[in-house]
Design an enzyme around this catalytic site. Sequence first.
Site, mmCIF file in Angstrom:
data_model
loop_
_atom_site.group_PDB
_atom_site.id
_atom_site.type_symbol
_atom_site.label_atom_id
_atom_site.label_comp_id
_atom_site.label_asym_id
_atom_site.label_seq_id
_atom_site.Cartn_x
_atom_site.Cartn_y
_atom_site.Cartn_z
ATOM 1 N N SER A 1 2.556 0.770 2.459
ATOM 2 C CA SER A 1 1.996 -0.524 2.826
ATOM 3 C C SER A 1 2.921 -1.255 3.802
ATOM 4 O O SER A 1 3.187 -0.754 4.895
ATOM 5 C CB SER A 1 1.712 -1.331 1.563
ATOM 6 O OG SER A 1 0.894 -2.441 1.828
ATOM 7 N N ASP B 1 -10.108 0.788 2.162
ATOM 8 C CA ASP B 1 -8.985 -0.076 1.815
ATOM 9 C C ASP B 1 -9.382 -1.524 2.096
ATOM 10 O O ASP B 1 -9.650 -1.876 3.251
ATOM 11 C CB ASP B 1 -7.766 0.314 2.657
ATOM 12 C CG ASP B 1 -6.489 -0.415 2.253
ATOM 13 O OD1 ASP B 1 -6.585 -1.548 1.749
ATOM 14 O OD2 ASP B 1 -5.402 0.145 2.462
ATOM 15 N N HIS C 1 -6.472 0.653 -1.609
ATOM 16 C CA HIS C 1 -5.119 0.372 -1.100
ATOM 17 C C HIS C 1 -4.101 0.847 -2.122
ATOM 18 O O HIS C 1 -3.995 0.311 -3.222
ATOM 19 C CB HIS C 1 -4.947 -1.131 -0.838
ATOM 20 C CG HIS C 1 -3.647 -1.450 -0.160
ATOM 21 N ND1 HIS C 1 -3.442 -1.212 1.186
ATOM 22 C CD2 HIS C 1 -2.477 -1.973 -0.635
ATOM 23 C CE1 HIS C 1 -2.218 -1.591 1.507
ATOM 24 N NE2 HIS C 1 -1.611 -2.033 0.412
#
Length: 445
Positions: free
Chosen positions: A199, A340, A366
């Site tokens: 991320s 996502d 995600h």
Amino acid sequence: MGFALGKLGNPPLSKASFSSRPVNLPLKQPAASENTSLCALLELHCPSVLSPFRPVWWLFNGHLQTLYAALGDFSVVDPVAYDRRLLQTKDGGTLGLDFTPPASDRVLPDETPIIVVLHGLSGGSHESYVRAILAPAVMPTHQGGLGYRAVVVNSRGCAGVPLTSPQLYSSCHTDDFRQAVLYISHRYPRAPLLGLGFSLGANVLTRYVAEEGEECRLVSACALACPWNLVTNSAALHGRLLNRNIYAKGMGRNLRRLVSRHVDSIMKFPDSRLAQSLPELFSRKSLTLAQFDNLITVHAGGTSPLFPFKDVHHYYTYAASHQVLGDVRIPFLAINSDDDPMVKHVPMYETDNEWVILVVTRGGGHMGWFGTTGNVTRRWMTQPALEWFRATVEKIDVPRRAVRNIRVVDGWLVESGREHLGCRDNGEGGRIEGRMIQKGMLAGL
């Protein structure tokens, strides 16, 4: 630009993009005279990357995958223990480097490959997504693991790391990771280093690799759920009611709680913009990620001259990692999912860099990618990452780079030409149990 776009599975469940100009890399013994491309390497040695992700039946969309990653109990899954070293930077900041396996558990040769990890927004080495990959990565080979070493670089103030300067971290501040890689490279000069980012950490990793170019100390890198175009993705994240109220506010809440744990430390720097922003930060009942970034990160997310930014839009515009992919010069694999809820833009057709492979799975959310292996729910992303690292460190010879010289100057570890940066070992931080829970924090983001 040209791409070989593969839609894989029946029906097609994943897609991958490769450059029209494949780089040829020499294979290691016993086929040292032969070359291979990254595409061929992926097909031969990383079959799970090109296999379809099939979500567990009860997590059938991106929201469910994401929320399960954030709210599920993974405290007994993939246990990992660490030895923490505290690394001080020249500007007074502190990083927490968590090494696994701990020295008391197992001693590895100095040349053992090392996976260097960057966690997500407000996470650390305790996160379940980190442990999902590191647990099998450091497991001995006779038990089915890779037998590697790993180091998680915990950002300033995260995961129990003290905040010793009025600076936090951000999507574009790469110098902290640069100093961590410098320290690890100096401590283990014969070990190949492999980068892994999740991320926000994937965004930092991408920018670091691009900035280093031919001088990169990493052999290869893997970026998972990278947010890429921060302007576009922030607009999608904050422009939809569900996303704004659950994810954007959840991340804003995480960051405010992280700051609240360090108020006493921050107030030691009363003239700093970070300290001066605290009254407004805590006066708000709630705030989104963009609101936090506009109030705090644009000023305290890194060092001058980049910081401070004028506002959050200028920060997101600069920090976006999709625009630097063309500068990557090591084998680089990035994996995203097409549902996502936080990442709506993936640069599948925007670079023709022969060092870069981009994969988008059908489903996964995600940092989720929960599928079923046998009767056990596991993260699909683990196997692709492990296969990629093993292939790039054990199957091919990545060209040796002419990296900057490392010197010790007045007790600081520095690189030639970057004497304004530097770090030093500030001692042990104790044994860290990776299953610890950060109370009050929404995990997995």
